[in-house]
Write an enzyme that holds these catalytic residues in place. Structure first.
Site, short mmCIF file in Angstrom:
data_model
loop_
_atom_site.label_atom_id
_atom_site.label_comp_id
_atom_site.label_asym_id
_atom_site.label_seq_id
_atom_site.Cartn_x
_atom_site.Cartn_y
_atom_site.Cartn_z
N LYS A 1 -3.63 16.65 -16.93
CA LYS A 1 -3.48 15.30 -16.38
C LYS A 1 -4.51 14.35 -17.01
CE LYS A 1 -2.78 14.74 -11.84
NZ LYS A 1 -3.02 15.13 -10.41
N ASP B 1 -6.31 -3.88 -7.61
CA ASP B 1 -7.27 -2.77 -7.54
C ASP B 1 -8.14 -2.75 -8.80
OD1 ASP B 1 -6.48 -1.77 -5.07
OD2 ASP B 1 -4.93 -0.51 -5.94
N GLY C 1 -11.66 12.28 -12.32
CA GLY C 1 -10.37 12.24 -11.64
C GLY C 1 -9.28 11.66 -12.53
N ALA C 2 -8.05 12.09 -12.29
CA ALA C 2 -6.92 11.58 -13.08
C ALA C 2 -5.71 11.41 -12.17
CB ALA C 2 -6.61 12.54 -14.23
N THR D 1 0.83 -1.19 0.00
CA THR D 1 0.00 0.00 0.00
C THR D 1 0.87 1.25 0.00
OG1 THR D 1 -1.92 1.04 1.02
CG2 THR D 1 -0.39 -0.02 2.52
N GLY E 1 -3.72 8.90 -8.91
CA GLY E 1 -3.17 7.55 -8.80
C GLY E 1 -4.25 6.48 -8.88
N LYS F 1 3.44 1.44 -3.78
CA LYS F 1 2.85 0.73 -4.92
C LYS F 1 3.67 0.85 -6.21
CE LYS F 1 -2.00 0.77 -3.48
NZ LYS F 1 -3.39 0.96 -3.93
P1 ATR Z 1 -5.14 9.25 -5.48
O1 ATR Z 1 -3.88 8.45 -5.57
O2 ATR Z 1 -5.97 8.95 -4.26
O3 ATR Z 1 -5.95 9.19 -6.73
P2 ATR Z 1 -4.06 11.80 -6.26
O4 ATR Z 1 -3.15 11.12 -7.21
O5 ATR Z 1 -3.51 12.90 -5.44
O6 ATR Z 1 -4.69 10.77 -5.24
O7 ATR Z 1 -5.34 12.32 -7.08
C1 ATR Z 1 -6.35 13.08 -6.51
C2 ATR Z 1 -7.45 13.33 -7.54
O8 ATR Z 1 -8.45 14.11 -6.89
C3 ATR Z 1 -6.98 14.16 -8.74
O9 ATR Z 1 -7.75 13.83 -9.86
C4 ATR Z 1 -7.27 15.58 -8.25
O10 ATR Z 1 -7.41 16.54 -9.28
P3 ATR Z 1 -6.11 17.35 -9.82
O11 ATR Z 1 -5.35 16.38 -10.67
O12 ATR Z 1 -6.68 18.49 -10.56
O13 ATR Z 1 -5.36 17.76 -8.59
C5 ATR Z 1 -8.60 15.38 -7.57
N1 ATR Z 1 -8.93 16.43 -6.61
C6 ATR Z 1 -8.45 16.57 -5.37
N2 ATR Z 1 -8.98 17.65 -4.79
C7 ATR Z 1 -9.82 18.22 -5.69
C8 ATR Z 1 -10.68 19.36 -5.67
N3 ATR Z 1 -10.78 20.15 -4.60
N4 ATR Z 1 -11.39 19.62 -6.80
C9 ATR Z 1 -11.31 18.82 -7.87
N5 ATR Z 1 -10.52 17.74 -7.94
C10 ATR Z 1 -9.80 17.43 -6.86
#
Ligand code: ATR
Length: 498
Positions: free
Chosen positions: A391, A332, A363-364, A292, A366, A296
């Protein structure tokens, strides 16, 4: 078999009596930590008659311990007074007496003699709160020379300290001793005493102050980790990460192992980095690991054979051995897909079950990568929406999907990709529980809404979609399902029913 020892750290003997009573029949030994008694801490005295009665009434053999502050205890008096008190009490019926290995022989000689003549075995101990002594194995050997039971309690100040500890355990095979590492990094040493050949493990009552950091409650040790059954040759499974001690995976995996009547124990390992992972793996011999955050990606160079999913997602959460090779999988992706297919009434093992479907991925980050891989593999056409559109573009490019910015301007496009909508951002999770990442979008009721957040079980987005008549799914099933996929890879058997 390694014994379960309950640490009695009550502020008076009636509290200790209560603890003993509540674990009656489920512990093998108890350590009476007299330094915790109020009478000793505040007035510097102990009622010898009360101690004698306590020892006489105890249902298990007892260890007499008066721990100094330097060793994590509460005794603040002089060494002379402490040893004199030990001498007063040692022949009251105790089975063991704990004496540190740095005591002046002129001071400890008489009490040792008294102990030996009363049939009390001396536990010759030392505590190291900073690290692992270089001469750990030699010190343990030396401390056991006179027939005493040597005890070494050390600290892993970094997970690399596991190496000298485990090497010492190897050198000391066949030597009777108590060996453990305190604190969270040493958590596994409290459970794997049979494998590490430690004479006993120290535990603390579930209620009340823990005797030391890292102690488990005896019942949890037995019910969650099958402590009474663990054998030296059992396959070792676990989870590596940071943080990891609060993970629910041990509960799931050990439960499945037990239900399947398979040998094997699954333990959390808190690691600081993977720099020394190969040596740790060599010494512990992991059969399978859940991997985890934050490892990863970093675990991939350690694999002989990463799966296609691992290569394309760029992350591995399952490390396991098969026919001598180290395999890596990303569970996953199937963990996400299977509950979705189940809900849609589609076959898990069909070639491209989502063929012809148009889905939106919000979302984009991890977590989004594994989800996108799974959706595309299953034949779906995917639109990726992200706040940072670059992204989304990059991710979509890699997997042959479409991308757009996460905002009202993408409303119409989203309506086109609306068979399944998957939410993978942190919006909806603490501290953003009230946030809805697509508040600009009105559900028609036909969409299937899948939010991979599992805490809270129902996000505000899920609630809104459900109010519009949509079918919804949260992340808890994904979490369980990815664990099930891991279990199959670890053991070659499906998760038991029920
Ligand atoms: P994880 O590994 O859990 O996916 P991460 O790689 O940090 O974590 O990704 C977080 C995701 O949540 C991203 O898509 C992020 O958008 P950005 O790439 O624009 O940062 C999104 N996210 C986090 N906070 C956000 C917010 N307040 N509004 C919109 N998108 C958000």
């Amino acid at each position: 078999m390694s014994l379960i020892t309950l640490c009695l750290t009550g502020t008076d003997l009636s509290a200790d009596r209560g603890y003993l009573k509540s674990y009656e029949g489920r512990i093998d030994l108890a350590e009476l930590r007299l330094d915790c008694l109020d009478s000793l801490r505040k007035k510097g005295t102990v009622n010898t008659d009360e101690v004698e009665a306590f020892v006489r009434d105890s249902s298990v053999p007892l260890i007499l311990t008066i721990r100094r502050t330097a060793d994590g205890g509460f005794y603040r008096g002089s060494e002379k007074d402490r040893i004199a008190l030990m001498a007063d009490l040692v022949s009251l019926g105790f089975a063991y007496a704990d004496l540190e290995d740095d005591l002046e022989s002129t001071l400890s000689g008489p009490v040792e003699k008294l102990a030996r003549s009363s049939g009390v075995r001396i536990i010759r101990s030392f505590h190291d709160f900073r690290g692992v002594p270089e001469d750990l194995a030699e010190r343990i050997r030396r401390n056991g020379e006179k027939g005493d039971l040597p005890k070494g309690a050390v600290t892993f100040s970094h997970s690399r300290d596991m190496i000298p500890f485990l090497e010492a355990c190897r050198k000391l095979e066949g030597v009777e001793k108590i060996l453990l590492a305190m604190g969270e990094r040493g958590f596994f040493t409290r459970i794997l005493t049979e494998k590490l050949q430690s004479y006993l493990t120290f535990t603390s009552p579930a209620e009340g102050a823990a005797g030391a950091s890292g102690h488990l409650d005896p019942d949890l040790l037995v019910s969650r980790y099958r402590y009474r059954e663990i054998r030296n040759d059992w396959p070792l499974f676990g989870i590596i990460g940071n943080p990891v001690i609060q993970s629910r995976s041990p509960e799931l995996h050990n439960g499945w192992l037990e239900k399947s009547r398979l040998p094997g124990v699954y333990v959390p390992f808190l690691l600081d980095d993977l720099a020394d992972f190969s040596r740790i793996d060599e010494l512990l011999g992991f059969q399978g690991l859940s991997v985890t955050i934050p490892f990863k990606e970093k675990i991939i160079p350690f694999l002989d054979s990463p799966s296609e999913g691992v290569r394309r997602i760029g992350a591995c959460n399952t490390f396991y051995r098969k026919d001598g090779a180290v395999m890596g999988e990303n569970s996953d992706a199937p963990g996400f897909l299977y509950p979705l297919l189940d809900r849609l009434g589609l076959e898990r093992d069909s070639e491209r079950p989502l063929e012809g479907m148009k889905c939106t991925l919000i979302g984009a980050g991890g977590a989004s990568r594994g989800v996108l891989f799974a959706l595309v593999q299953a034949g779906a056409n995917v639109l990726v929406l992200n706040r940072t559109v670059e992204k989304a573009d990059k991710l979509a490019d890699e997997f042959g999907a479409r991308a757009a910015v996460l905002g009202p301007e993408s409303k119409e496009l989203m309506r086109e990709y609306n068979h399944v909508i998957v939410q993978t951002t942190s919006m909806g999770m603490a501290p953003m529980e009230e946030r809805d990442p697509v508040d600009f979008y009105h559900f028609s009721g036909e969409e299937f809404l899948y939010d991979i957040i599992y805490k809270p079980a129902e996000t505000v987005l899920m609630k809104r979609a459900a109010r519009s008549g949509c079918r919804t799914l949260g992340g808890w099933e994904m979490l369980r399902e990815q664990g099930k996929v891991q279990f199959e890879l670890f053991t070659g058997l499906p998760v038991p029913k029920g």
